[in-house]
Motif scaffolding. Structure first.
Motif, PDB file in Angstrom:
ATOM      1  N   LEU A 233      15.258 -70.540 -51.466  1.00 42.67           N
ATOM      2  CA  LEU A 233      14.419 -70.303 -52.646  1.00 42.67           C
ATOM      3  C   LEU A 233      14.008 -68.836 -52.705  1.00 42.67           C
ATOM      4  O   LEU A 233      14.065 -68.192 -53.760  1.00 42.67           O
ATOM      5  N   TYR A 234      13.614 -68.284 -51.543  1.00 39.81           N
ATOM      6  CA  TYR A 234      13.201 -66.867 -51.504  1.00 39.81           C
ATOM      7  C   TYR A 234      14.373 -65.955 -51.879  1.00 39.81           C
ATOM      8  O   TYR A 234      14.209 -64.970 -52.592  1.00 39.81           O
ATOM      9  N   LYS A 235      15.578 -66.302 -51.389  1.00 39.95           N
ATOM     10  CA  LYS A 235      16.755 -65.493 -51.729  1.00 39.95           C
ATOM     11  C   LYS A 235      16.995 -65.513 -53.232  1.00 39.95           C
ATOM     12  O   LYS A 235      17.315 -64.497 -53.842  1.00 39.95           O
ATOM     13  N   ASP A 236      16.812 -66.677 -53.806  1.00 40.03           N
ATOM     14  CA  ASP A 236      17.018 -66.836 -55.248  1.00 40.03           C
ATOM     15  C   ASP A 236      16.022 -65.981 -56.035  1.00 40.03           C
ATOM     16  O   ASP A 236      16.386 -65.274 -56.981  1.00 40.03           O
ATOM     17  N   VAL A 237      14.775 -66.022 -55.641  1.00 37.65           N
ATOM     18  CA  VAL A 237      13.725 -65.247 -56.312  1.00 37.65           C
ATOM     19  C   VAL A 237      14.042 -63.752 -56.215  1.00 37.65           C
ATOM     20  O   VAL A 237      13.980 -63.008 -57.203  1.00 37.65           O
ATOM     21  N   ILE A 238      14.409 -63.310 -55.014  1.00 41.86           N
ATOM     22  CA  ILE A 238      14.701 -61.886 -54.808  1.00 41.86           C
ATOM     23  C   ILE A 238      15.940 -61.472 -55.618  1.00 41.86           C
ATOM     24  O   ILE A 238      15.974 -60.389 -56.206  1.00 41.86           O
ATOM     25  N   ASN A 239      16.930 -62.358 -55.694  1.00 43.33           N
ATOM     26  CA  ASN A 239      18.126 -62.028 -56.485  1.00 43.33           C
ATOM     27  C   ASN A 239      17.809 -61.913 -57.969  1.00 43.33           C
ATOM     28  O   ASN A 239      18.421 -61.117 -58.682  1.00 43.33           O
ATOM     29  N   GLN A 240      16.847 -62.707 -58.434  1.00 39.71           N
ATOM     30  CA  GLN A 240      16.445 -62.597 -59.849  1.00 39.71           C
ATOM     31  C   GLN A 240      15.799 -61.239 -60.112  1.00 39.71           C
ATOM     32  O   GLN A 240      16.028 -60.601 -61.141  1.00 39.71           O
ATOM     33  N   ILE A 241      14.993 -60.787 -59.168  1.00 45.54           N
ATOM     34  CA  ILE A 241      14.356 -59.469 -59.305  1.00 45.54           C
ATOM     35  C   ILE A 241      15.423 -58.378 -59.242  1.00 45.54           C
ATOM     36  O   ILE A 241      15.436 -57.442 -60.034  1.00 45.54           O
ATOM     37  N   GLU A 242      16.355 -58.543 -58.285  1.00 45.09           N
ATOM     38  CA  GLU A 242      17.431 -57.562 -58.095  1.00 45.09           C
ATOM     39  C   GLU A 242      18.295 -57.432 -59.356  1.00 45.09           C
ATOM     40  O   GLU A 242      18.741 -56.330 -59.698  1.00 45.09           O
ATOM     41  N   ALA A 243      18.496 -58.556 -60.056  1.00 45.06           N
ATOM     42  CA  ALA A 243      19.352 -58.535 -61.249  1.00 45.06           C
ATOM     43  C   ALA A 243      18.764 -57.635 -62.345  1.00 45.06           C
ATOM     44  O   ALA A 243      19.505 -56.972 -63.061  1.00 45.06           O
ATOM     45  N   VAL A 244      17.445 -57.617 -62.457  1.00 42.91           N
ATOM     46  CA  VAL A 244      16.842 -56.763 -63.498  1.00 42.91           C
ATOM     47  C   VAL A 244      16.421 -55.406 -62.937  1.00 42.91           C
ATOM     48  O   VAL A 244      16.191 -54.456 -63.682  1.00 42.91           O
ATOM     49  N   SER A 245      16.320 -55.294 -61.627  1.00 39.42           N
ATOM     50  CA  SER A 245      15.902 -54.030 -61.021  1.00 39.42           C
ATOM     51  C   SER A 245      16.748 -53.754 -59.770  1.00 39.42           C
ATOM     52  O   SER A 245      16.296 -53.957 -58.633  1.00 39.42           O
ATOM     53  N   PRO A 246      18.003 -53.303 -59.970  1.00 40.11           N
ATOM     54  CA  PRO A 246      18.903 -53.094 -58.822  1.00 40.11           C
ATOM     55  C   PRO A 246      18.314 -52.125 -57.797  1.00 40.11           C
ATOM     56  O   PRO A 246      17.757 -51.093 -58.172  1.00 40.11           O
ATOM     57  N   GLY A 247      18.420 -52.496 -56.547  1.00 41.07           N
ATOM     58  CA  GLY A 247      17.894 -51.646 -55.477  1.00 41.07           C
ATOM     59  C   GLY A 247      16.579 -52.171 -54.925  1.00 41.07           C
ATOM     60  O   GLY A 247      16.133 -51.746 -53.847  1.00 41.07           O
TER      61      GLY A 247
END
Ligand code: SF4
Ligand SMILES: [Zn+2]
Ligand SMILES: [Zn+2]
Length: 316
Positions: A233-247
């Motif tokens: 779940l945490y990986k999923d949340v972080i990937n959602q953030i990463e998708a709109v804010s790479p890095g």
């Protein structure tokens, strides 16, 4: 989309680096990322002997392949966890890789070492299987590293793993765990092996791409116990953030290690000593592994039900 290095046709985009690569240039890029992590964090000395923890999955086989290519003297360490429908395939892939490259491999069967498979251990201790598994892995790997005289143990934790673990520890303000979250855990005691995580700049997606391009055959299935784990779940949340804010993912972990972890570590005062039962390192009289194994041994399983055996203790 063009390759940022050779201007040929790109096959993979890495948005956090604002770059794209063709296959061959991606291989060089990923190997450089790992080499940089090793050098900047002083993980390994050139051509050092390294024990590599290998499950047979994409991350650990990517790690073994890169360390081998970078010229380190590697030995694989595989723990057969005894998980039906999962462990045999991981062991097969690990053994096949070692054989193909004529690399030494040490296999430890958890059942043979402890008397129980990981599922049996979970049943007997009435704890989630991952809890006993994590503890057993840390203990057995540390012991194998010291017994083999290896100066360092390398594990395949990637950027997604460390960012998700950090997220979970921050969410619950686990300050003790946070203070230990570094890419290198030094050997601060004679019974504690140095451990390193060379894949901290590599994502899961990049490890998969590397294995596919290099022809490294890995075990694709996830452990059945991972399904529904909060880490996913945490990986999923972080990937959602990463998708709109790479890095963001890399900055979250790297900046924590640089700016926050040293302050937390400075406030920690942990005295290490040897376990009264097994002699391995611990903070108390008996280490957590020995306490877990004692609990598992005191439990009997009858007709599918787990029962605690009450030991008769003579009055003091
Ligand atoms: S998911 Fe849990 S049980 Fe499976 S290998 Fe990972 S820690 Fe062990
Ligand atoms: Zn290129
Ligand atoms: Zn112990």
């Amino acid at each position: 989309m063009k390759c940022s290095t050779c201007q040929g046709k790109a096959a993979i985009e890495i948005r956090r680096h604002n770059a794209a690569f063709c296959g061959p240039c991606f291989l060089g890029h990923l190997e450089r990322q790992i080499q940089r992590a090793i050098e900047s964090e002083r993980m390994l000395a050139p051509a050092e002997r390294v024990l590599v923890a290998v499950s047979g999955g994409k991350d650990s086989l990517c790690l073994w392949e890169v360390l081998r290519r970078l010229g380190y003297e590697t030995t694989g360490l595989h723990l057969d966890l005894g998980i039906d429908g999962y462990s045999p395939e991981g062991r097969k892939k690990t053994e096949a890789y070692a054989e193909a490259h004529e690399l030494p491999l040490q296999v430890i069967e958890v059942k043979q070492e402890t008397g129980f498979t990981i599922p049996e251990l979970g049943e007997r201790t009435r704890r989630p299987p991952c809890s006993g598994c994590g503890l057993s892995k840390r203990y057995l790997m540390n012991r194998a590293t010291l017994a083999g005289g290896f100066p360092v143990l390398a594990t395949g934790h990637n950027l997604d793993d460390v960012a998700a673990i950090l997220f979970g520890n921050v969410l619950h303000w686990q300050t003790e765990q946070l203070s230990r979250m570094t890419p290198v855990r030094p050997a601060t005691h004679a019974k504690l092996a140095k451990t390193v995580k060379p894949l901290i700049r590599v994502t899961e997606r990049e490890a998969v791409a590397y294995c596919l391009l290099r022809g490294v055959d890995y075990h694709e299935d996830e452990c059945p116990n991972a399904a529904g784990a909060t880490l996913l779940l945490y990986k999923d949340v972080i990937n959602q953030i990463e998708a709109v804010s790479p890095g963001s993912k890399q900055a979250f972990y790297q900046e924590f290690v640089k700016k926050v972890q040293p302050h937390l570590a400075a406030g920690e005062t942990v005295t290490l000593r040897e376990c009264d039962v097994c002699g391995q390192v611990t903070t108390g009289e008996v280490c957590a592994y020995c306490r877990m194994m004692e609990r598992a041994r005191q439990t009997t399983v009858r007709r599918g039900r787990v029962t605690r055996t009450v030991l008769e203790v003579p009055p003091a």
